[in-house]
Design a protein around this motif. Structure first.
Motif, PDB file in Angstrom:
ATOM      1  N   PHE A  91       0.850  -1.194   0.042  1.00 37.31           N
ATOM      2  CA  PHE A  91       0.134   0.136   0.019  1.00 37.31           C
ATOM      3  C   PHE A  91       0.891   1.259   0.071  1.00 37.31           C
ATOM      4  O   PHE A  91       0.876   2.114  -0.753  1.00 37.31           O
ATOM      5  N   PHE A  92       1.809   1.256   0.752  1.00 34.69           N
ATOM      6  CA  PHE A  92       2.637   2.615   0.850  1.00 34.69           C
ATOM      7  C   PHE A  92       3.490   2.779  -0.410  1.00 34.69           C
ATOM      8  O   PHE A  92       3.813   3.699  -0.956  1.00 34.69           O
ATOM      9  N   GLU A  93       4.097   1.446  -0.992  1.00 34.99           N
ATOM     10  CA  GLU A  93       4.758   1.589  -2.154  1.00 34.99           C
ATOM     11  C   GLU A  93       3.862   2.022  -3.297  1.00 34.99           C
ATOM     12  O   GLU A  93       4.292   2.908  -4.072  1.00 34.99           O
ATOM     13  N   MET A  94       2.627   1.543  -3.336  1.00 32.94           N
ATOM     14  CA  MET A  94       1.728   2.111  -4.487  1.00 32.94           C
ATOM     15  C   MET A  94       1.173   3.421  -4.452  1.00 32.94           C
ATOM     16  O   MET A  94       1.125   4.106  -5.434  1.00 32.94           O
ATOM     17  N   THR A  95       0.960   4.003  -3.221  1.00 30.88           N
ATOM     18  CA  THR A  95       0.611   5.140  -2.944  1.00 30.88           C
ATOM     19  C   THR A  95       1.825   6.313  -2.912  1.00 30.88           C
ATOM     20  O   THR A  95       1.632   7.530  -2.882  1.00 30.88           O
ATOM     21  N   GLY A  96       2.951   5.781  -2.773  1.00 34.54           N
ATOM     22  CA  GLY A  96       4.246   6.466  -2.472  1.00 34.54           C
ATOM     23  C   GLY A  96       4.313   7.557  -1.104  1.00 34.54           C
ATOM     24  O   GLY A  96       5.174   8.500  -1.126  1.00 34.54           O
ATOM     25  N   LEU A  97       3.603   7.111  -0.169  1.00 34.03           N
ATOM     26  CA  LEU A  97       3.527   7.732   0.756  1.00 34.03           C
ATOM     27  C   LEU A  97       4.562   7.394   1.806  1.00 34.03           C
ATOM     28  O   LEU A  97       4.956   6.135   1.965  1.00 34.03           O
ATOM     29  N   PRO A  98       5.184   8.237   2.807  1.00 36.42           N
ATOM     30  CA  PRO A  98       6.110   7.936   3.722  1.00 36.42           C
ATOM     31  C   PRO A  98       5.560   7.169   4.904  1.00 36.42           C
ATOM     32  O   PRO A  98       4.517   7.275   5.415  1.00 36.42           O
ATOM     33  N   PHE A  99       6.434   6.233   5.283  1.00 39.03           N
ATOM     34  CA  PHE A  99       6.131   5.447   6.569  1.00 39.03           C
ATOM     35  C   PHE A  99       7.027   5.882   7.559  1.00 39.03           C
ATOM     36  O   PHE A  99       8.277   5.985   7.463  1.00 39.03           O
ATOM     37  N   THR A 100       6.519   6.487   8.880  1.00 35.86           N
ATOM     38  CA  THR A 100       7.214   6.719   9.733  1.00 35.86           C
ATOM     39  C   THR A 100       7.220   6.311  11.303  1.00 35.86           C
ATOM     40  O   THR A 100       6.079   5.218  11.341  1.00 35.86           O
ATOM     41  N   LYS A 101       7.743   6.674  12.094  1.00 34.62           N
ATOM     42  CA  LYS A 101       7.692   5.867  13.479  1.00 34.62           C
ATOM     43  C   LYS A 101       6.241   6.368  14.035  1.00 34.62           C
ATOM     44  O   LYS A 101       5.540   5.628  14.973  1.00 34.62           O
ATOM     45  N   TYR A 102       5.661   7.271  13.671  1.00 31.55           N
ATOM     46  CA  TYR A 102       4.335   7.814  14.028  1.00 31.55           C
ATOM     47  C   TYR A 102       3.352   6.828  13.666  1.00 31.55           C
ATOM     48  O   TYR A 102       2.101   6.799  14.014  1.00 31.55           O
ATOM     49  N   HIS A 103       3.571   6.040  12.724  1.00 30.69           N
ATOM     50  CA  HIS A 103       2.411   4.814  12.098  1.00 30.69           C
ATOM     51  C   HIS A 103       2.446   3.784  13.115  1.00 30.69           C
ATOM     52  O   HIS A 103       1.283   3.036  13.156  1.00 30.69           O
ATOM     53  N   ILE A 104       3.430   3.746  14.107  1.00 29.07           N
ATOM     54  CA  ILE A 104       3.432   2.608  14.849  1.00 29.07           C
ATOM     55  C   ILE A 104       2.638   2.848  16.126  1.00 29.07           C
ATOM     56  O   ILE A 104       2.790   3.710  16.996  1.00 29.07           O
TER      57      ILE A 104
END
Lengths: 356, 416
Positions: free
Chosen positions: A325-338
């Motif tokens: 999902f993150f790859e397809m949308t190009g969105l950043p994944f951060t520590k705040y997602h945890i």
């Protein structure tokens, strides 16, 4: 003093007094339905009686002139009846198939787009915002208007894998519900406290009790009883602001917009799901919120392209996995997602199921 | 001489584009012949433009009401009334529509006439709880507007720490999936609780919502404390000829992809002759296959309701889903409705007695535990209430034998 009238405590009106006669006649006797075209439903009763519903979007905040025009249309085509959905779409019903096309034409000529049925993007459900709320971080009707302009094609066509329900919320504590995509205010700084006013306006124990992380405590500033916030603990949720307006949480720059995905009320196929944070830190950029629209369109494009028929947003992501999902949308994944809120451990991957 | 239209360069940008614009609507009101309402909305537009400019809200609450009720009017006083005096007071009247938002045009027109005379002419259809929101009333006009609306047969909605206005899906009025009469159930419960709607005295808000099946078109799951869904206990109804027609329409592969493989409990199989094989014991009544094949499949005939309790939005402990508290209950006869009402009162009595101030039902259950909640309500345990048994051993089990005996006794009684 003139005599005051006691209210008639009548409760809710009886729907049958406001229903198209065909619905009253076939109440509980419907057999099946289909959608002859986007924006149109056909319901058929066990005895063969048929009613067509044309669904149209509205601005939800309606002026009396708009409502009267809507009534004119319902009088002309629908025997004087109309129904609204929980998401402020309008439903015009007629038993006469030949009226469907002219009804659609009339509605669209009046500026009301026909659509929102089946696997389309429905009308975004929204709250009160700057127009009328006492604690809003942003507007609601403006956000929805700006986004629906952008998603107009997806409202009018059924091209999505399944229905897409989008919600907005002008604060992060209360009104907006779960949605496939939820667009919610997210504050990023603790409240700014006017210590001169706290003791006059706020019931301090109530405010202390309202904080979800126990970051508020009584204090004395300039000899006046007030409240202070442990800014290290504060999660900037704004829960203290409604019971204590001198604890201002809204900020033109630091109140941001966050986007969450995969919320679902229904128990259809998968169990109901909460929406999950995907993007934060978007500017509260009135009057058209272009940065928000951009991300929403990115997410919808990936979903539209990749999900299988009938998969809702969370079901699609459940199948392809969050890395994809993150790859397809190009969105950043951060520590705040945890997730680190209580129970958040159940949102961690306790397996060797990995996506590469 | 009426007021000049304020300059609204930011709001004006919300008049372009294909979606209907609330700004255009506000301007129609601002330009209306009625100078009072026109000035009020011009002033409102000025304040809203200021919000768009500064990105801040400028409304505060207060105390405004109607005679005899303690809730239902949402007071709004402007914090920038010096600049925008005509909209200094812009209160909302929350009015309950008929279940599932049905209207005849006469009632809508009458509401418009009242709101044009006594208010700003701005009406939201509808608020998030399901109210008609008559927005923009000055304090002196609230009672007058209310008297007329009330005389039309409409009553005021909820606000504050009381029972709130409810919502129902379209139900049996126009849906073949409705497993119970959502409209009658909503009217029955809400009419019985008008006192708690109009005179809020609960620890915090409490909402009922009504959806006729698992599709949950009223968004009851997480938007209501007491969510009532339709379901069925017997086998779903299959029209095999229509299944064959659907297979022919979609093709075997797509029928398998869209129907068989999407069943969450693998309860479906496609027979060699293109008829459907249903394992009803494994079916969880999720509605998916019925949604896809509306002509071929229907809910069973032994229909009733499931009640899930404790749904709510974020504040204070985080979002909660309603969980199953009553797996199945019939809702056909007058006695069934009386039993539902009696249960609804037990829910609310327990909430009133046991919740802390500003605590929602779901948070209360989180605090005391579902087992204690069930005991307090005298509701029987049921395996449908859990997704799995506990996974940790931090629990005192010295009452085990007694509890096991109670379960066996109930099983025996049920069998008899």
């Amino acid at each position: 003093m003139s005599e005051l009238r006691r209210p008639i405590e009548s409760g809710v009106p009886d729907s049958k007094n406001f229903m198209h006669p065909m619905l009253v006649k076939n109440y509980g006797q419907w057999a099946w339905h289909d959608r002859p075209q986007p924006g149109v439903l056909r319901h058929v009763a066990k005895n063969g009686d048929t009613i067509y519903t044309v669904k149209a979007g509205s601005q939800r905040q309606l002026d009396v002139f708009a409502i009267r025009e809507i009534c004119d249309i319902a009088d002309e085509f629908c025997e004087g009846y109309i129904r609204f959905t929980v998401r402020s779409s309008m439903e015009f019903m007629t038993t006469d198939e030949t009226k469907v096309a002219p009804l659609i034409k009339r509605l669209e000529a009046a500026g009301y787009p026909v659509g929102g049925t089946g696997n389309s993007v429905g009308l975004i459900s929204h709250t009160q915002g700057w127009l009328h709320c006492d604690i809003p971080g942003t507007d609601a009707s403006g956000v929805v208007k700006a986004l629906m302009d952008e998603l107009f094609h997806e409202f009018k066509h059924e091209e999505m894998p399944n229905r897409v329900k989008i919600t907005t919320s002008c604060c992060q504590i209360n009104c907006g519900g779960q949605g496939d995509i939820a667009i919610n205010v997210q504050h990023t700084k603790p409240p700014v406290i006017n210590h001169d006013l706290v003791s006059m306006i706020c019931e301090r124990p109530t405010v202390v009790a309202r904080c979800p992380v126990a970051a508020i405590r009584p204090a004395v500033v300039n000899g006046k009883p007030t409240l202070e916030v442990d800014e290290k603990k504060c999660v900037c949720c704004g829960a203290c602001y409604p019971p204590c307006p001198p604890m201002q949480i809204n900020d033109p720059i630091n109140s941001k917009i966050a986007i969450w995905v995969g919320g679902k009320h229904s128990s259809t196929r998968s169990k109901p799901a909460f929406h999950k944070l995907v993007v934060a830190g978007l500017p509260n950029n009135a009057p058209r919120w272009p940065e928000v629209a951009e991300v929403v369109k990115q997410i919808l494009a990936a979903y539209k392209q990749d999900a299988r028929p009938w998969e809702r947003m969370n079901e699609w992501i459940g199948r392809i996995g969050w890395p994809r999902f993150f790859e397809m949308t190009g969105l950043p994944f951060t520590k705040y997602h945890i997730d680190n809120w209580r129970g958040g451990r159940s949102n961690l991957n306790a397996s060797t199921h990995l996506h590469f | 001489m009426s007021k000049k239209m304020p300059a609204t360069p930011l709001l004006d940008q919300l008049e372009s584009g294909p979606w209907p614009s609330f700004v255009t609507g506000l301007k129609r009101l601002a330009n209306s012949k009625d100078a009072r309402a026109g000035d009020q909305v011009k002033s409102l537009l000025g304040q809203l433009e200021l919000s768009y400019e500064t990105r801040k809200g400028y409304w505060k609450g207060g105390t405004v009401g109607v005679f005899g009720y303690g809730a239902g009017v949402i007071p709004r006083f402007s914090e920038v009334a010096d600049k925008y005096p005509e909209s200094a007071e812009f209160h909302t009247l929350r009015i309950m529509p008929a279940p599932a938002f049905f209207y005849d045009t006469k009632s809508l027109r009458d509401i418009c006439d009242v709101w044009e005379e006594h208010g700003s002419g701005l009406i939201a259809l509808h608020g998030q709880s399901g109210d008609i929101m008559l927005q923009g009333c000055t304090t002196d006009q609230v009672q007058k507007a209310w008297d007329k609306i009330n005389a039309m047969g409409f009553d005021m909605g909820g606000a504050g720490a009381g029972i709130r206005t409810s919502a129902a899906c379209v139900g049996p009025a126009r849906c073949e999936h409705a497993c119970y009469d959502t409209l009658t159930a909503m009217k029955t419960i809400i009419d019985d609780f008008v006192d708690d709607i109009h005179r809020p005295s609960l620890p915090y808000k409490a909402k009922f919502k009504f959806s006729g099946c698992a599709n949950d078109c009223s968004n009851a799951t997480q938007r209501s404390d007491y969510a009532i869904f339709g379901t069925w206990r017997d086998d779903m109804v299959v029209n095999q000829d229509e299944i064959k027609a659907k297979v022919a329409q979609l093709g075997r592969k797509e029928f398998i992809n869209q129907v068989i493989r999407m069943c969450p409990t693998q309860a479906l199989a496609l027979n060699d002759d293109d008829t459907l094989d249903v394992d009803n014991k494994s079916c969880v009544r999720c509605m998916h296959c019925i949604n896809v094949c509306t002509k071929a499949l229907s809910p069973g005939n032994d229909r009733g309701i499931t009640i899930r309790v404790g749904g709510k939005r974020t504040l204070k402990i985080g979002d909660l889903m309603g969980t199953v508290v009553v797996p199945f209950m019939k809702l056909d006869t007058e006695e069934d409705y009386e039993a539902l009402l009696e249960l609804a009162h037990r829910f609310l009595d327990f909430f009133a007695d046991n919740a802390l101030e500003h605590e929602r039902t779901g948070e209360m259950i989180e605090r005391i535990g579902l087992a204690n909640y069930l005991e307090g309500l005298d509701l029987p345990l049921d395996l449908n209430m859990i997704s799995q048994p506990r996974t940790n051993s931090y629990v005192r089990l010295d009452g085990w034998d007694e509890e096991a005996r109670k379960w066996s006794e109930r099983q025996t009684n049920a069998a008899e």
